[in-house]
Design a protein around this motif. Sequence first.
Motif, PDB file in Angstrom:
ATOM      1  N   LYS A   1       0.851  -1.190   0.000  1.00  0.00           N
ATOM      2  CA  LYS A   1       0.000   0.000   0.000  1.00  0.00           C
ATOM      3  C   LYS A   1       0.881   1.232   0.000  1.00  0.00           C
ATOM      4  O   LYS A   1       1.706   1.426   0.886  1.00  0.00           O
ATOM      5  CB  LYS A   1      -0.926   0.009   1.219  1.00  0.00           C
ATOM      6  CG  LYS A   1      -1.935   1.145   1.194  1.00  0.00           C
ATOM      7  CD  LYS A   1      -2.931   1.045   2.348  1.00  0.00           C
ATOM      8  CE  LYS A   1      -3.972   2.156   2.287  1.00  0.00           C
ATOM      9  NZ  LYS A   1      -4.951   2.045   3.385  1.00  0.00           N
ATOM     10  N   LEU A   2       0.722   2.079  -1.016  1.00  0.00           N
ATOM     11  CA  LEU A   2       1.525   3.278  -1.154  1.00  0.00           C
ATOM     12  C   LEU A   2       0.920   4.424  -0.351  1.00  0.00           C
ATOM     13  O   LEU A   2      -0.201   4.341   0.149  1.00  0.00           O
ATOM     14  CB  LEU A   2       1.650   3.664  -2.621  1.00  0.00           C
ATOM     15  CG  LEU A   2       2.232   2.570  -3.537  1.00  0.00           C
ATOM     16  CD1 LEU A   2       2.378   3.096  -4.951  1.00  0.00           C
ATOM     17  CD2 LEU A   2       3.575   2.084  -3.013  1.00  0.00           C
ATOM     18  N   HIS A   3       1.668   5.530  -0.249  1.00  0.00           N
ATOM     19  CA  HIS A   3       1.248   6.648   0.598  1.00  0.00           C
ATOM     20  C   HIS A   3      -0.054   7.279   0.126  1.00  0.00           C
ATOM     21  O   HIS A   3      -0.806   7.838   0.924  1.00  0.00           O
ATOM     22  CB  HIS A   3       2.349   7.712   0.625  1.00  0.00           C
ATOM     23  CG  HIS A   3       2.445   8.516  -0.631  1.00  0.00           C
ATOM     24  ND1 HIS A   3       2.936   7.994  -1.820  1.00  0.00           N
ATOM     25  CD2 HIS A   3       2.084   9.795  -0.896  1.00  0.00           C
ATOM     26  CE1 HIS A   3       2.888   8.930  -2.755  1.00  0.00           C
ATOM     27  NE2 HIS A   3       2.389  10.025  -2.232  1.00  0.00           N
ATOM     28  N   ASP A   4      -0.344   7.200  -1.188  1.00  0.00           N
ATOM     29  CA  ASP A   4      -1.573   7.810  -1.702  1.00  0.00           C
ATOM     30  C   ASP A   4      -2.763   6.863  -1.638  1.00  0.00           C
ATOM     31  O   ASP A   4      -3.847   7.171  -2.145  1.00  0.00           O
ATOM     32  CB  ASP A   4      -1.371   8.291  -3.140  1.00  0.00           C
ATOM     33  CG  ASP A   4      -1.036   7.146  -4.101  1.00  0.00           C
ATOM     34  OD1 ASP A   4      -0.939   5.991  -3.643  1.00  0.00           O
ATOM     35  OD2 ASP A   4      -0.868   7.417  -5.298  1.00  0.00           O
TER      36      ASP A   4
ATOM     37  N   ARG B   1       8.402   3.339  -7.047  1.00  0.00           N
ATOM     38  CA  ARG B   1       7.207   4.174  -7.166  1.00  0.00           C
ATOM     39  C   ARG B   1       6.927   4.500  -8.635  1.00  0.00           C
ATOM     40  O   ARG B   1       5.765   4.483  -9.078  1.00  0.00           O
ATOM     41  CB  ARG B   1       7.384   5.461  -6.362  1.00  0.00           C
ATOM     42  CG  ARG B   1       6.147   6.346  -6.366  1.00  0.00           C
ATOM     43  CD  ARG B   1       6.287   7.496  -5.404  1.00  0.00           C
ATOM     44  NE  ARG B   1       6.350   7.043  -4.032  1.00  0.00           N
ATOM     45  CZ  ARG B   1       6.445   7.850  -2.983  1.00  0.00           C
ATOM     46  NH1 ARG B   1       6.478   9.159  -3.176  1.00  0.00           N
ATOM     47  NH2 ARG B   1       6.492   7.362  -1.758  1.00  0.00           N
ATOM     48  N   ASP B   2       7.977   4.806  -9.396  1.00  0.00           N
ATOM     49  CA  ASP B   2       7.789   5.053 -10.833  1.00  0.00           C
ATOM     50  C   ASP B   2       7.208   3.821 -11.519  1.00  0.00           C
ATOM     51  O   ASP B   2       6.335   3.920 -12.383  1.00  0.00           O
ATOM     52  CB  ASP B   2       9.131   5.411 -11.492  1.00  0.00           C
ATOM     53  CG  ASP B   2       9.695   6.720 -10.995  1.00  0.00           C
ATOM     54  OD1 ASP B   2       8.906   7.595 -10.615  1.00  0.00           O
ATOM     55  OD2 ASP B   2      10.934   6.853 -10.974  1.00  0.00           O
ATOM     56  N   TRP B   3       7.728   2.666 -11.132  1.00  0.00           N
ATOM     57  CA  TRP B   3       7.272   1.425 -11.749  1.00  0.00           C
ATOM     58  C   TRP B   3       5.784   1.188 -11.490  1.00  0.00           C
ATOM     59  O   TRP B   3       5.033   0.864 -12.411  1.00  0.00           O
ATOM     60  CB  TRP B   3       8.085   0.239 -11.224  1.00  0.00           C
ATOM     61  CG  TRP B   3       7.367  -1.078 -11.314  1.00  0.00           C
ATOM     62  CD1 TRP B   3       6.853  -1.816 -10.284  1.00  0.00           C
ATOM     63  CD2 TRP B   3       7.056  -1.805 -12.517  1.00  0.00           C
ATOM     64  NE1 TRP B   3       6.248  -2.950 -10.750  1.00  0.00           N
ATOM     65  CE2 TRP B   3       6.355  -2.975 -12.121  1.00  0.00           C
ATOM     66  CE3 TRP B   3       7.293  -1.589 -13.861  1.00  0.00           C
ATOM     67  CZ2 TRP B   3       5.894  -3.913 -13.035  1.00  0.00           C
ATOM     68  CZ3 TRP B   3       6.837  -2.530 -14.783  1.00  0.00           C
ATOM     69  CH2 TRP B   3       6.147  -3.683 -14.370  1.00  0.00           C
TER      70      TRP B   3
ATOM     71  N   ARG C   1      -0.923  -4.679  -6.399  1.00  0.00           N
ATOM     72  CA  ARG C   1      -1.188  -6.118  -6.411  1.00  0.00           C
ATOM     73  C   ARG C   1      -0.622  -6.681  -7.719  1.00  0.00           C
ATOM     74  O   ARG C   1      -1.348  -6.792  -8.704  1.00  0.00           O
ATOM     75  CB  ARG C   1      -2.689  -6.388  -6.341  1.00  0.00           C
ATOM     76  CG  ARG C   1      -3.391  -5.876  -5.100  1.00  0.00           C
ATOM     77  CD  ARG C   1      -4.860  -6.241  -5.162  1.00  0.00           C
ATOM     78  NE  ARG C   1      -5.614  -5.879  -3.980  1.00  0.00           N
ATOM     79  CZ  ARG C   1      -6.253  -4.736  -3.816  1.00  0.00           C
ATOM     80  NH1 ARG C   1      -6.210  -3.829  -4.791  1.00  0.00           N
ATOM     81  NH2 ARG C   1      -6.929  -4.471  -2.722  1.00  0.00           N
ATOM     82  N   PRO C   2       0.644  -7.013  -7.762  1.00  0.00           N
ATOM     83  CA  PRO C   2       1.253  -7.399  -9.049  1.00  0.00           C
ATOM     84  C   PRO C   2       0.582  -8.597  -9.697  1.00  0.00           C
ATOM     85  O   PRO C   2       0.334  -8.606 -10.903  1.00  0.00           O
ATOM     86  CB  PRO C   2       2.712  -7.694  -8.679  1.00  0.00           C
ATOM     87  CG  PRO C   2       2.702  -7.961  -7.206  1.00  0.00           C
ATOM     88  CD  PRO C   2       1.620  -7.095  -6.656  1.00  0.00           C
ATOM     89  N   HIS C   3       0.247  -9.605  -8.908  1.00  0.00           N
ATOM     90  CA  HIS C   3      -0.336 -10.836  -9.462  1.00  0.00           C
ATOM     91  C   HIS C   3      -1.697 -10.547 -10.096  1.00  0.00           C
ATOM     92  O   HIS C   3      -2.016 -11.059 -11.163  1.00  0.00           O
ATOM     93  CB  HIS C   3      -0.462 -11.897  -8.362  1.00  0.00           C
ATOM     94  CG  HIS C   3       0.071 -11.456  -7.036  1.00  0.00           C
ATOM     95  ND1 HIS C   3      -0.649 -10.656  -6.177  1.00  0.00           N
ATOM     96  CD2 HIS C   3       1.269 -11.658  -6.451  1.00  0.00           C
ATOM     97  CE1 HIS C   3       0.067 -10.392  -5.101  1.00  0.00           C
ATOM     98  NE2 HIS C   3       1.241 -10.989  -5.231  1.00  0.00           N
TER      99      HIS C   3
END
Length: 543
Positions: free
Chosen positions: A122-125, A167-169, A130-132
């Motif tokens: 979970k990112l700050h925003d 984060r860029d990815w 969820r890559p899968h």
Amino acid sequence: MDEDVLLQLWQEVVDSTEHRFDLTCPHRTPDLSPDIDSSKKKAVWHIEVSKGKILYPEGLSLSNPLLKGVLAREACRISLPPSLQSEKARMDIACEYGRQVVDDAVADQWLSLWKEASPIVKLHDGTKYRPHTFFDILWHLGKETAFNGMISRISRMDKHRIVIDFRDWVEWFLRYVLEYERPLSETEASIVDILLTNPEADGQALAERTDISPRWARSICKKMKERGQLMEFDVVVYSKIGIRAFQVILLSDINGQEDCSYLIEDCPFVFSNSSILTGGRGLHATLCMPDNPENLTHLDNLLDIAKSHGLRVFIFERQKSGNWLNLNDYESNTGSWSIDWESIRMEGQMLQREDLSFVYPELQLSDPDKNIELDETDIRLLSEFEKGKKTARSLQNTLGIRMDTILERLERLRDADVIRKSWEVHHIGLIEETIVFTEDEKAMNCTAALSLRLPRCFVDYDQDERLFMRIRLPRGGAFGLADALEPINSLSGIHLIGDRLWGRWHLSDWIDEWNPKTGQWRPTTKNLSRWYHSMETGTKDVF
């Protein structure tokens, strides 16, 4: 174990990886020597290629069904361009490649191991990586073509020396998946059109309209759902439970570069927001506020502070709303859009000149002013329902009330339109989003009439019949729309907006402020000091 056979398998996956993605593997067979890593025990998943060695577990069986996938994963991971600096990103891409290589019989096992090795982040925003899940959507959309295209784009960024951290990815990858286009067939387009017009249509209704069997219609829907192209929702209609929705637009001067996002930083009422990308810096936010006079004073304070900071402010409270999809300009099977912007412009000129908007079909809008009496159990049920507990059994397990009571309440809430079924379509090339708003009656009538010609529209009218529209368009469509609407006088604004960011608004966070005795919302007891500090000082993250 025969290490020569392991090296031969490695050579095969390296050749296959290099050929498929046009990459160069830094560790080919002549430079590589297998080495037992006793710390890895028998976990084939943890095979690693590093520092000129294949580190493999003691007792490795060459017949292990996961082995080829793991070697392919490692070949992909170390071959990806160096500008992709996030090791987690490299591993997730490689894991997806390995999933494509292994036999279907062990696909579930592979996915389980991958989820364990790469949990949700979970990112700050508030974004959840969820890559899968997202790789699965991409696979259903475009199979090898979609995946190969992704790696090709990463390679092109490497040639331009674009460095990609985690984060860029995440931002780039999610956008790549969400914007990936898959053409609809004629039958699929017909089904989508029917469902967005009549969300309650069943397999029989779809069959009658598309001249196919009900079973085949349901099968097509299932496949579109699997690839994330058709999504079904049961939503709680906030307006039916006394929660008021406001569209707020904050605009700086045309040459201004001020970031005004600090005005909604830590605001608990934010449902979603987007940056305004054209016509100066700005912000569009949707606020949801439980109906109480004291709560609404916070909205007034937000607007007053924004004006004191030199921003132009527009606000529209949703009183009537509607949305529609227009596929008349969509080319089935190719997936291209051919919107005749010049004819729309000419039509707008005619409407403006002759005042003929009244001859157009009336927009189908819903009226929110039809509340029903709700008790505490209803609010708790709706809160759990919104969290994803949509079945009577899951609701009973959480709420601890009788099954027949839950079924009766669900039926009553659906009949009263408090719970509403809706559908949405994705991956059909509508990747730009524009907002249009006006306070002028004639401009509103002309714009509303022309909206029927546009691909995807969401329309709100406020209590004064002022118009706010959010429009989804194909790439480059924002310019075409702006040009087409240019002849219409007194438009307050037309702006291209950025990605929609979801706020922290959840019904479950507000149920304690529902007064079951009066059936009304109490004034909020939430601590708003951080939000007010951000607004008044013009800074973010100060605590």
